[in-house]
Design a protein around this motif. Structure first.
Motif, PDB file in Angstrom:
ATOM      1  N   TYR A  23       0.848  -1.198   0.000  1.00  0.00           N
ATOM      2  CA  TYR A  23       0.000   0.000   0.000  1.00  0.00           C
ATOM      3  C   TYR A  23       0.886   1.252   0.000  1.00  0.00           C
ATOM      4  N   GLU A  24       1.879   1.236   0.885  1.00  0.00           N
ATOM      5  CA  GLU A  24       2.775   2.394   0.999  1.00  0.00           C
ATOM      6  C   GLU A  24       3.567   2.608  -0.301  1.00  0.00           C
ATOM      7  N   GLN A  25       4.040   1.501  -0.866  1.00  0.00           N
ATOM      8  CA  GLN A  25       4.832   1.592  -2.096  1.00  0.00           C
ATOM      9  C   GLN A  25       4.002   2.155  -3.253  1.00  0.00           C
ATOM     10  N   MET A  26       2.770   1.664  -3.377  1.00  0.00           N
ATOM     11  CA  MET A  26       1.914   2.144  -4.472  1.00  0.00           C
ATOM     12  C   MET A  26       1.549   3.616  -4.269  1.00  0.00           C
ATOM     13  N   LEU A  27       1.299   3.967  -3.005  1.00  0.00           N
ATOM     14  CA  LEU A  27       0.981   5.376  -2.713  1.00  0.00           C
ATOM     15  C   LEU A  27       2.162   6.287  -3.034  1.00  0.00           C
ATOM     16  N   LEU A  28       3.362   5.803  -2.689  1.00  0.00           N
ATOM     17  CA  LEU A  28       4.558   6.609  -2.967  1.00  0.00           C
ATOM     18  C   LEU A  28       4.667   6.892  -4.468  1.00  0.00           C
ATOM     19  N   ILE A  29       4.457   5.849  -5.259  1.00  0.00           N
ATOM     20  CA  ILE A  29       4.552   6.033  -6.714  1.00  0.00           C
ATOM     21  C   ILE A  29       3.474   7.017  -7.185  1.00  0.00           C
ATOM     22  N   ARG A  30       2.243   6.817  -6.695  1.00  0.00           N
ATOM     23  CA  ARG A  30       1.148   7.700  -7.145  1.00  0.00           C
ATOM     24  C   ARG A  30       1.405   9.154  -6.777  1.00  0.00           C
ATOM     25  N   ARG A  31       1.759   9.390  -5.531  1.00  0.00           N
ATOM     26  CA  ARG A  31       1.971  10.781  -5.078  1.00  0.00           C
ATOM     27  C   ARG A  31       3.186  11.402  -5.756  1.00  0.00           C
ATOM     28  N   PHE A  32       4.210  10.595  -5.971  1.00  0.00           N
ATOM     29  CA  PHE A  32       5.404  11.089  -6.661  1.00  0.00           C
ATOM     30  C   PHE A  32       5.033  11.534  -8.079  1.00  0.00           C
ATOM     31  N   GLU A  33       4.256  10.703  -8.749  1.00  0.00           N
ATOM     32  CA  GLU A  33       3.865  11.021 -10.121  1.00  0.00           C
ATOM     33  C   GLU A  33       2.942  12.234 -10.176  1.00  0.00           C
ATOM     34  N   GLU A  34       2.038  12.339  -9.194  1.00  0.00           N
ATOM     35  CA  GLU A  34       1.157  13.518  -9.167  1.00  0.00           C
ATOM     36  C   GLU A  34       1.996  14.778  -9.012  1.00  0.00           C
ATOM     37  N   LYS A  35       3.009  14.690  -8.148  1.00  0.00           N
ATOM     38  CA  LYS A  35       3.887  15.842  -7.928  1.00  0.00           C
ATOM     39  C   LYS A  35       4.669  16.158  -9.206  1.00  0.00           C
ATOM     40  N   ALA A  36       5.160  15.107  -9.874  1.00  0.00           N
ATOM     41  CA  ALA A  36       5.895  15.319 -11.124  1.00  0.00           C
ATOM     42  C   ALA A  36       4.983  16.025 -12.142  1.00  0.00           C
ATOM     43  N   GLY A  37       3.726  15.602 -12.186  1.00  0.00           N
ATOM     44  CA  GLY A  37       2.766  16.241 -13.088  1.00  0.00           C
ATOM     45  C   GLY A  37       2.611  17.722 -12.775  1.00  0.00           C
ATOM     46  N   GLN A  38       2.560  18.029 -11.474  1.00  0.00           N
ATOM     47  CA  GLN A  38       2.432  19.445 -11.053  1.00  0.00           C
ATOM     48  C   GLN A  38       3.679  20.236 -11.454  1.00  0.00           C
ATOM     49  N   LEU A  39       4.854  19.663 -11.194  1.00  0.00           N
ATOM     50  CA  LEU A  39       6.098  20.373 -11.512  1.00  0.00           C
ATOM     51  C   LEU A  39       6.225  20.591 -13.022  1.00  0.00           C
ATOM     52  N   TYR A  40       5.732  19.620 -13.781  1.00  0.00           N
ATOM     53  CA  TYR A  40       5.734  19.771 -15.229  1.00  0.00           C
ATOM     54  C   TYR A  40       4.856  20.963 -15.619  1.00  0.00           C
ATOM     55  N   GLY A  41       3.678  21.017 -14.997  1.00  0.00           N
ATOM     56  CA  GLY A  41       2.733  22.116 -15.260  1.00  0.00           C
ATOM     57  C   GLY A  41       3.342  23.475 -14.926  1.00  0.00           C
ATOM     58  N   LEU A  42       4.211  23.488 -13.928  1.00  0.00           N
ATOM     59  CA  LEU A  42       4.842  24.749 -13.522  1.00  0.00           C
ATOM     60  C   LEU A  42       6.063  25.080 -14.378  1.00  0.00           C
ATOM     61  N   GLY A  43       6.376  24.209 -15.304  1.00  0.00           N
ATOM     62  CA  GLY A  43       7.520  24.452 -16.182  1.00  0.00           C
ATOM     63  C   GLY A  43       8.852  24.049 -15.562  1.00  0.00           C
ATOM     64  N   LEU A  44       8.794  23.327 -14.441  1.00  0.00           N
ATOM     65  CA  LEU A  44      10.047  22.933 -13.789  1.00  0.00           C
ATOM     66  C   LEU A  44      10.624  21.645 -14.365  1.00  0.00           C
ATOM     67  N   ILE A  45       9.794  20.901 -15.078  1.00  0.00           N
ATOM     68  CA  ILE A  45      10.278  19.697 -15.757  1.00  0.00           C
ATOM     69  C   ILE A  45      10.136  19.951 -17.258  1.00  0.00           C
ATOM     70  N   GLY A  46      11.224  19.752 -17.977  1.00  0.00           N
ATOM     71  CA  GLY A  46      11.184  19.980 -19.421  1.00  0.00           C
ATOM     72  C   GLY A  46      11.226  18.658 -20.172  1.00  0.00           C
ATOM     73  N   GLY A  47      10.995  18.714 -21.451  1.00  0.00           N
ATOM     74  CA  GLY A  47      11.078  17.505 -22.283  1.00  0.00           C
ATOM     75  C   GLY A  47       9.920  16.568 -22.029  1.00  0.00           C
ATOM     76  N   PHE A  48      10.150  15.315 -22.302  1.00  0.00           N
ATOM     77  CA  PHE A  48       9.082  14.336 -22.133  1.00  0.00           C
ATOM     78  C   PHE A  48       8.912  13.935 -20.673  1.00  0.00           C
ATOM     79  N   CYS A  49       7.714  13.548 -20.316  1.00  0.00           N
ATOM     80  CA  CYS A  49       7.453  13.092 -18.954  1.00  0.00           C
ATOM     81  C   CYS A  49       6.246  12.142 -19.012  1.00  0.00           C
TER      82      CYS A  49
END
Ligand code: TPP
Ligand code: MG
Length: 315
Positions: free
Chosen positions: A4-30
């Protein structure tokens, strides 16, 4: 609880990555892994760190976290920082950690299947007892080099598990539109590779199936093909408007088969307290927040790094 913890970590990490991408902090493909968490969590939990190897495509953040790689340096890599696992020069699709048995991170669809077969050859040649998990998508399963690899892997009885993460789509193309044999677990049959189809939204089913597969492969009987039926909630990459499927379709999977909600319901039924699950959620959110802060606070690579780890000679 660990799953449960492992799956949550992946989900929350990816949600955060999505947010950072939206803010222009992640470039290129994601390419985000949201929806597919049970696949990598179940599979990775059964292999032996330090002995087995793992290789995948570009949708690789979840695999890295499941290999035990520090979320800070993964997030720093996504944001192109010097403290990233590839010194900020690889980005989302090009991350490696030999120390963790993680061999990438590959942008060429299907390439990881041949490279993974090579890793398995290495395990056999060195007699180190290792097995390679080579993850690839439903789209990749239509690629030519996959079948050349299947042939050699079975012929030489290589210790490899071919893992098809069937998330139903290859960019905008559904499996049924592109595959004459859409039961992908059967794709190894003409090479005599046994195949198994597994509910990739059920982490316990994944774990059970891979235990059996590992027994077979570790006994020296050759490769196994596993098809994990799963689903990706987000677009192919962050720049995909996802016009090839309806919102209702996505919503339906989220409501009826979400791997995290499913496990949560199971845990609660078995007597786990909701507040204990909430505490795990809080812990995971903190880890992810720290990873994002670490990434944002890290400096970008020095200009001199432009000339390091880059092939300049002729060969
Ligand atoms: C050899 C090659 N052909 C085409 C592409 C472009 N491409 C990138 S991802 C992708 C779809 C692959 O889909 P699938 O294997 O199902 O993986 P998923 O994205 O669903 O995880 C394509 C065609 C590529 N990167 N490499
Ligand atoms: Mg796919």
């Amino acid at each position: 609880m660990e799953f449960y913890e492992q799956m949550l970590l992946i989900r929350r990490f990816e949600e955060k990555a999505g947010q950072l991408y939206g803010l222009g902090l992640i470039g290129g493909f994601c390419h985000l892994y949201i929806g597919q968490e049970a696949v990598v969590t179940g599979l990775q939990s059964a292999i032996e760190p330090g002995k087995d190897s793992v290789i995948t495509g570009y949708r690789d953040h979840g695999h890295m976290l499941a290999c035990g790689i520090d979320p800070n340096i993964v997030m720093a890599e996504l944001t192109g920082r010097a403290s990233g696992i590839s010194k900020g020069k690889g980005g989302s699709m090009h991350m490696f950690s030999v120390e963790h048995g993680f061999y990438g991170g590959h942008g060429i669809v299907g390439a990881q299947v041949s490279l993974g077969t090579g890793l398995a050859f290495g395990h056999k040649y060195k007699e180190d007892g290792g097995v390679c998990l080579a993850y690839f998508g439903d789209g990749a399963s239509n690629q030519g080099q996959v079948y050349e690899s299947f042939n050699m892997a079975e012929l030489w009885k290589l210790p490899v598990i071919f893992v098809i993460e069937n998330n139903q789509y290859a960019m905008g193309t559904s499996v049924n539109r592109s595959s004459s044999e859409d039961q992908l677990y059967r794709r190894g049959e003409s090479f005599r590779i046994p195949g198994v189809q597994v509910d990739g939204m059920d982490v316990l089913a994944v774990r059970g199936a891979v235990e059996e597969a590992l027994k077979y492969v570790r006994a020296g009987k050759g490769p196994v093909l596993m098809e994990l039926k799963t689903y990706r909630y987000r677009g192919h990459s962050m720049s995909d408007p996802a016009k090839y499927r309806s919102r209702d379709e996505v919503q339906d999977v989220r409501e009826k088969s979400d791997p995290i909600e499913r496990l949560k319901a199971m845990l609660i039924k078995q007597g786990v307290k909701e507040e204990d699950l909430k505490a795990l959620d809080k812990k995971v959110r903190k880890t992810v927040m720290e990873a994002a802060d670490f990434a944002e606070e890290s400096p970008e690579p020095e200009m001199s790094e432009l000339y390091t780890d880059v092939l300049v000679e002729q060969y």
